[in-house]
Scaffold this active site. Sequence first.
Site: not given
Length: 492
Positions: A243, A277
Amino acid sequence: MTLWINGDWITGQGERRRKTNPVSAEILWQGNDANAAQVAEACQAARAAFPRWTREPFAARQAIVEKFAALLEAHKAELTEVIARETGKPRWEAETEVTAMINKIAISIKAYHARTGEQKSELVDGAATLRHRPHGVLAVFGPYNFPGHLPNGHIVPALLAGNTLIFKPSELTPWTGETVIKLWERAGLPAGVLNLVQGGRETGQALSSLDDLDGLLFTGSASTGYQLHRQLSGQPEKILALEMGGNNPLIIEDVANIDAAVHLTLQSAFITAGQRCTCARRLLVKQGAQGDAFLARLVDVAGRLQPGRWDDDPQPFIGGLISAQAAQHVMEAWRQREALGGRTLLAPRKVKEGTSLLTPGIIELTGVADVPDEEVFGPLLNVWRYAHFDEAIRLANNTRFGLSCGLVSTDRAQFEQLLLEARAGIVNWNKPLTGAASTAPFGGVGASGNHRPSAWYAADYCAWPMASLESPELTLPATLSPGLDFSRREAV
């Protein structure tokens, strides 16, 4: 003693490490990294604990995980302060992180049954059953921006599935990692099921290079994710869930409620001081008077944002970045874009030299060539103007990343077009890019991940499917396949 291996707290034998508050420089944590031998010891402990842990009834594993949730609730204020002081984020935001950790437990239990539970279909002559089995020993690499919540999103589903783990927190948030592991210890995890190794690059490389690992679950930067992918290449027997980051676009069409659009943009670009993110890094604004008015209002409101200490009263919208070095990196990225020809709309400013307090920056790059396609992890927003919606989508997709994408518009048809053409794992409409549903997968494509989304889908990479055709009785079919002769021959 800052490592937890096989149920014992021990002293690291690697490099000495000290963690300070990124704003005040107050010393918060001191300890030693795990060396390669201690990392191997943690793996051996996890391997030895695996057979017993995976044979525990699911209800027994669930009970320990739910005890952990109860301990999180009981120690919410303490963990909130640890996260806030260590990361520099305001208390209010650290509290929401702990709440997300608590909520993750019930969600992960539901996801286990929905995604990887047992399913049986009755057949005429038996049954077809789908079961799921844990991989074995997994390494979990945690990030610093959400040092409690994001590792929790790997650890909880992995334990529920029956895996045993070695957890390496970010070297920038060792205190949070240790505090969380102490709650797992109190929850009653058997020795070796979850092990804690602290450290930086050398510890991480020692962990990821272990031959006896069955997989690795990672949340962090694209550069580190690519390195791990290369390191584990040629090892298809190991599960790898990456991720990573994003260079995320937010498209602003003509909207009547400019203040609402500005609020959504602030939440998308600058919350957590730009250290999510999914944060908007690229703002795509339609050309024209309405776009001009939106940008002017955005610069006005963003210019009033004043980062503050974690415990300031009243609380600030944003706190410090993870380190003074991180703040300096954002400043350098802004200056680089200015040198390329960018036009600064709002200059980022260090509130106090030597600290990580940094005000937001906004720079327009329309027509500027050679802008790096990178994730600048901080409060810097790049602006491009576009003439028509097809151009906006082209600009949005002009990145190697593919995590999140958003549209501010009242036109449903535009959103439908974006859904078809956007290359991103998260596509939001009139909602902040930083908003995500825990009942949905979380992840991206391209340089943002390797098609192993987390959140609701984390259960998928924590177990592998096992299909069975089964019958309690063995019978000879009434109708045989051509060429088979089971007639009895008389003895001559």
